[in-house]
Design a protein around this motif. Structure first.
Motif, PDB file in Angstrom:
ATOM      1  N   ILE B 459       0.958  -1.521   0.192  1.00  0.00           N
ATOM      2  CA  ILE B 459       0.188  -0.597   0.101  1.00  0.00           C
ATOM      3  C   ILE B 459       0.888   1.324  -0.034  1.00  0.00           C
ATOM      4  O   ILE B 459       0.479   2.607  -0.515  1.00  0.00           O
ATOM      5  N   PRO B 462       3.238   0.537  -4.220  1.00  0.00           N
ATOM      6  CA  PRO B 462       2.527   0.450  -4.677  1.00  0.00           C
ATOM      7  C   PRO B 462       3.610  -0.404  -6.172  1.00  0.00           C
ATOM      8  O   PRO B 462       3.004  -1.483  -6.887  1.00  0.00           O
ATOM      9  N   MET B 463       4.245   1.540  -6.632  1.00  0.00           N
ATOM     10  CA  MET B 463       5.157   0.732  -8.092  1.00  0.00           C
ATOM     11  C   MET B 463       5.829  -0.790  -7.799  1.00  0.00           C
ATOM     12  O   MET B 463       5.878  -1.022  -8.673  1.00  0.00           O
ATOM     13  N   LEU B 466       4.332  -3.163  -8.082  1.00  0.00           N
ATOM     14  CA  LEU B 466       3.978  -3.556 -10.029  1.00  0.00           C
ATOM     15  C   LEU B 466       4.877  -4.381 -10.656  1.00  0.00           C
ATOM     16  O   LEU B 466       4.896  -5.170 -11.752  1.00  0.00           O
ATOM     17  N   LEU B 581       1.433  -7.103 -19.240  1.00  0.00           N
ATOM     18  CA  LEU B 581       0.710  -6.318 -18.244  1.00  0.00           C
ATOM     19  C   LEU B 581      -0.764  -6.870 -17.655  1.00  0.00           C
ATOM     20  O   LEU B 581      -0.773  -6.594 -16.344  1.00  0.00           O
ATOM     21  N   SER B 584      -0.363  -7.280 -13.817  1.00  0.00           N
ATOM     22  CA  SER B 584       0.164  -5.772 -13.013  1.00  0.00           C
ATOM     23  C   SER B 584      -1.737  -6.687 -12.200  1.00  0.00           C
ATOM     24  O   SER B 584      -1.461  -5.936 -10.901  1.00  0.00           O
ATOM     25  N   ARG B 585      -2.777  -7.175 -11.944  1.00  0.00           N
ATOM     26  CA  ARG B 585      -3.862  -8.059 -11.351  1.00  0.00           C
ATOM     27  C   ARG B 585      -3.432  -8.716 -10.453  1.00  0.00           C
ATOM     28  O   ARG B 585      -3.440  -8.599  -9.095  1.00  0.00           O
ATOM     29  N   LEU B 587      -0.859  -7.149  -8.484  1.00  0.00           N
ATOM     30  CA  LEU B 587      -0.624  -6.173  -7.528  1.00  0.00           C
ATOM     31  C   LEU B 587      -2.217  -5.781  -7.020  1.00  0.00           C
ATOM     32  O   LEU B 587      -2.457  -6.066  -6.203  1.00  0.00           O
ATOM     33  N   ALA B 588      -3.220  -5.846  -8.199  1.00  0.00           N
ATOM     34  CA  ALA B 588      -4.449  -4.985  -7.456  1.00  0.00           C
ATOM     35  C   ALA B 588      -5.559  -5.756  -7.202  1.00  0.00           C
ATOM     36  O   ALA B 588      -5.852  -5.577  -6.485  1.00  0.00           O
ATOM     37  N   LEU B 589      -5.042  -7.399  -7.147  1.00  0.00           N
ATOM     38  CA  LEU B 589      -6.024  -7.872  -5.972  1.00  0.00           C
ATOM     39  C   LEU B 589      -5.595  -8.474  -4.825  1.00  0.00           C
ATOM     40  O   LEU B 589      -6.091  -8.212  -3.877  1.00  0.00           O
ATOM     41  N   LEU B 591      -4.137  -6.025  -3.886  1.00  0.00           N
ATOM     42  CA  LEU B 591      -4.452  -4.405  -3.036  1.00  0.00           C
ATOM     43  C   LEU B 591      -6.342  -4.586  -2.653  1.00  0.00           C
ATOM     44  O   LEU B 591      -6.052  -3.836  -1.498  1.00  0.00           O
ATOM     45  N   ALA B 592      -6.369  -4.729  -3.477  1.00  0.00           N
ATOM     46  CA  ALA B 592      -7.554  -5.178  -3.201  1.00  0.00           C
ATOM     47  C   ALA B 592      -8.241  -6.170  -1.730  1.00  0.00           C
ATOM     48  O   ALA B 592      -8.440  -5.315  -0.902  1.00  0.00           O
TER      49      ALA B 592
END
Lengths: 164, 676
Positions: B459, B462-463, B466, B581, B584-585, B587-589, B591-592
């Protein structure tokens, strides 16, 4: 007038949070609703498929949660929850802009993922053993909601560091 | 990391042993019988569809009886019934049931008979109730509804389709035919839809009267009753009472057979088993005295079966290695990778000349799932739940057991990543200590893994994550390419490795090197390579691109076409860009999961620190985190599959292998052990 504008940073930030929640939420609601109708239809014939069709119904539910997530990040970052902060107009607009990817991509991907889930439910009704394949197809649609979520999150995190 | 070796098996034995041999094969479940299609003057086929149908009918009867029993008895079904699997049946019970089959079937038919009685009685009850309802308007009429009059008079019993009084009836009759007189009209009952009347006139005028009232819409009563309606209603009520008693009696009869459920379930299985055995007889080739069976068996099981068939039945058994594409596929992997075989199966089984990617996939599978779910608390909950299920439900079916095991390992990986990223039910430890234990935020004990991350907090950075996701993605994709290269070598096409694999390594690897040495990437990646890498990377990528342009269209003879195809092949680079690319999911999931967990913790802690607030917190905590586990575990599962199916398999995997379907006992309720 200009005074009102300069003080409305918080308003735009909140508008962003609202859009992320309600647009993405609407998408999910439509998607989950459609899938639910199809699932109920299948259950009338095959009650034993409940567990499987429930998963399909849940697939389009994620967009709404992503929207909630971005909205919550905006609320905490702007101090609407927690310690109040001064949010300039520019910052507020930036938060608003940051919310748009998940708001709009969430709306449309939710609806279309719902359509796809309905089709998947049809597949499972006829061939329950093909669950694994049928579940991947709606997940393809979700990719774009995930990409939007990623950009929205990165943007919201980044705004605090932007010097305006 | 492999598939089991398949052998073709041929068994030739005396026909008198056919039943026993087939039974042995069915119990063992190691041979897939194939049809030899051998039919000539010596060999003939046997038709068994009639026996199959009769066995299946018996099985259906038993099933129906069991369903009826379940309908009228309250059999407890546990919440975890799906995990329980089939119960193994003991040798004694097996023979008790088999010897009792005739008696069990008799009871099954009896129960179906009871059910039929109930259905018929219920239909009659409805019929009689309807009759009573139609008779109620006539209740006060003291004659039979069939009453036609006396010697000199004619009576009409019936209804007018509207509300009409005696006077109105008389005047309307007079209007239609003024000659009619001496008519007695009695209204029995009336409502707005109909008026029940009883008319009497002299016999000679009856035709005219009938003509007149017909014009007024007169019709005979909807019900018939020999007795006066009141009496008839009483009779019908008695009949209904009797029928209800009979229904009760039949239900009690069914209930008295409560203990037969297991027997019915067994018989259902038993007849299916026999029907399937007869089905296999059709694939055999027979002569007068011997039969010939052919099929597939795994090399592992072959010697044992061969020895058994030879020693027990004096059969002639031959084995032969089969490497053709027609041979069915059985996966065989180490215990950690085995659970992921199910995921591979949902995509497609490998062809025989392909390699089984399960064990390589398993590593990525667990890592990616863990990164997307990435919460130590959730991981522990998941592993504990799966571990409990594995320990508690010993009879769990094989397929389900695989899935549960897979989620057990996924849970371990989730725990690992959760500790790395410092997420334990989100930020539950700090929230609880600051809200309820009154510890200042700075003084919360910095427990590594639970409060502060062992590695770093996505959090806050994040980069960085990623970039790590992209790195994992590149490793994943390159592994896929490497497998493609391995298969080229295996197929004796070593040059293809350079054309199809090395070229892409050079192009993608070079492009990444060049990209990382650009200033633009400094903020994204957090570091920048010296400018010299721009040149190195550029040249490497160029070499790769040239190889692709010249060789990816090598099937075409025409040099222009070949070059055009090569340029189109280069276009595949965009595919690699989107593939990378796509990671990147991760990271996204991830973080979610973490942020939603924090949201629930925060909502729960909004109500202060009183006892009341603690209860609210507990409720919000449990509901919120259960919800989060459900939705994010589903997301992690689906998207891990996607990364394997689309990004990874896209690089090398064809699939399309045929699953090994051995002839075995396909029972629904009981596991029949081999030794019976």
């Amino acid at each position: 007038m200009s005074e009102i504008l300069t003080n409305s940073g918080l308003f735009f930030a909140l508008l962003g949070a609202a859009c992320a929640t309600f647009l993405a939420g609407t998408g999910s609601a439509i998607g989950v609703g459609k899938a639910g109708v199809a699932a109920a239809g299948v259950l009338s014939e095959e009650p034993s498929l409940f567990g499987k069709v429930l998963i399909f119904q849940l697939l389009p539910a994620t967009q709404g949660i992503y929207g909630l997530l971005v909205a919550f990040l905006i609320l905490t970052n702007t101090g609407i929850i927690g310690t109040p902060q001064d949010i300039s107009l520019q910052q507020g607009l930036l938060y608003f802009a940051a919310s748009l990817p998940i708001a709009i991509a969430g709306l449309f991907s939710g609806i279309h993922q719902g359509n796809c889930a309905v089709a998947g439910i049809g597949t499972v009704a006829k061939r329950p053993d093909q669950m694994g394949k049928a579940i991947i197809l709606p997940a393809m649609v979700e990719t774009y909601a995930i990409l939007a979520l990623l950009i929205s999150i990165l943007a919201v995190f980044g705004i605090a560091n932007v010097n305006i | 990391m492999s598939m089991l070796k398949m052998q073709k098996i041929s068994i030739c034995a005396l026909k008198k042993h056919r039943k026993d041999i087939l039974e042995t094969l069915q119990r063992k479940g190691v041979v897939e019988i194939t049809d030899l299609e051998l039919q000539d003057s010596v060999f003939f086929k046997e038709e068994t569809s009639a026996s199959q149908a009769s066995f299946l009918k018996s099985s259906q009867t038993a099933k129906q009886a069991a369903e009826i029993l379940c309908e009228y008895n309250d059999f407890k079904k546990s919440m975890f019934a799906t995990f329980e699997g089939r119960e193994p049946i003991s040798k004694e019970n097996y023979y008790i049931y088999v010897n009792d089959a005739a008696e069990i079937m008799r009871v099954a038919y009896e129960i179906i008979g009871f059910k039929k009685n109930i259905n018929e009685a219920n239909a009659d009850i409805i019929k009689y109730e309807f009759q009573i309802e139609s008779l109620i308007p006539w209740k006060s009429f003291e004659l039979s509804l069939r009453f036609k009059g006396t010697e000199k008079t004619q009576a009409f019993v019936g209804t007018f389709p509207n509300l009409i009084s005696e006077g109105e009836i008389l005047s309307e009759i007079a209007q239609i035919n003024p000659e009619l007189d001496g008519i007695d009209v009695n209204v029995i009952s009336s409502d707005k839809n109909q008026t029940c009347v009883f008319l009497i006139c002299k016999k000679e005028k009856s035709d005219k009267l009938f003509e007149a009232i017909r014009q007024m819409g007169f019709s005979s009563p909807a019900v018939d009753s020999k007795q006066p309606p009141a009496e008839r209603i009483k009779i019908l009520n008695e009949r209904i009472e009797n029928l209800k008693n009979s229904v009760k009696e039949n239900i009690n009869n069914i209930k008295s057979h409560k203990g037969m459920l297991h027997a019915f379930n067994f018989i259902e299985d038993y007849y299916v088993m026999r029907a399937e055995k007869y089905e296999q007889i059709e694939s055999l080739s027979n002569t007068r005295h011997v039969f010939l069976l052919s099929g597939y068996i795994t090399e592992k099981n072959a010697p044992e079966l061969q020895a058994l068939l030879i020693s027990k039945y004096g059969a002639e058994v031959e084995m032969e290695d089969d490497f053709s594409d027609d041979a069915p596929v059985v996966l065989h992997n180490n215990p950690i990778a085995r659970p992921v075989e199910g995921v591979l199966q949902t995509y497609s089984l490998p062809k025989r000349r392909e390699i089984d990617p399960t064990s390589i996939m398993a590593i990525f599978y667990y890592v990616f799932f863990g990164m997307m779910f990435s919460d130590a608390g959730y991981g522990i909950v998941m592993s504990l739940a799966c571990g409990f299920a594995l320990h508690h439900f010993k009879n769990m079916e094989e397929g389900l057991k695989k899935s549960v095991k897979m989620f057990f390992y996924c849970g371990l990986s989730t725990t690992f990543w959760g500790l790395m990223f410092g997420s334990f039910f989100g930020d539950a430890v700090s929230v609880i200590s600051t809200t309820f234990l009154g510890i200042a935020p700075e003084q919360v004990p910095q427990i590594p893994g639970l409060v502060i991350p062992i590695w770093f907090n996505p959090i806050n950075d994040p980069m960085r994550l990623l970039m790590i996701c992209f790195l994992f993605g590149i490793i994943h994709l390159f592994t896929g390419l490497a497998i493609q290269g391995y298969m080229h070598i295996k197929n004796k096409n070593p040059m293809f490795v350079i054309y199809d694999v090395v070229s892409w390594y050079l192009l993608i690897g070079g492009a990444i090197l060049a990209l990382l040495s650009l200033d633009m990437m400094k903020d994204l990646a957090g570091f920048v390579l010296p400018p010299v890498f721009l040149t190195i990377g550029g040249i490497t990528a160029l070499i790769g691109a040239v190889i692709i342009v010249f060789f990816s269209g090598r099937e075409s003879k025409n040099p222009v076409k070949r070059l055009l195809k090569g340029i189109y092949g280069l276009y595949g680079a965009t595919g690699y860009l989107s593939d990378i690319l796509s990671y990147s999911r991760l990271l996204a999931l991830g973080l979610a999961t973490g942020v939603i967990a924090q949201v629930f913790n925060q909502i729960g802690s909004m109500f202060g620190s009183s006892i009341f607030a603690i209860i609210i917190f507990a409720v919000v905590f449990i509901i919120g985190h259960v919800l989060n586990i459900g939705i994010n575990a589903l997301g992690a599962y689906v998207h891990t599959n996607r990364l394997q199916f689309v990004e990874f398999f896209g690089k090398f995997y064809e699939g399309g292998g045929k699953a090994f379907k051995p002839f075995k006992i396909n029972s629904k309720h009981y596991k029949v052990k081999e030794d019976i």
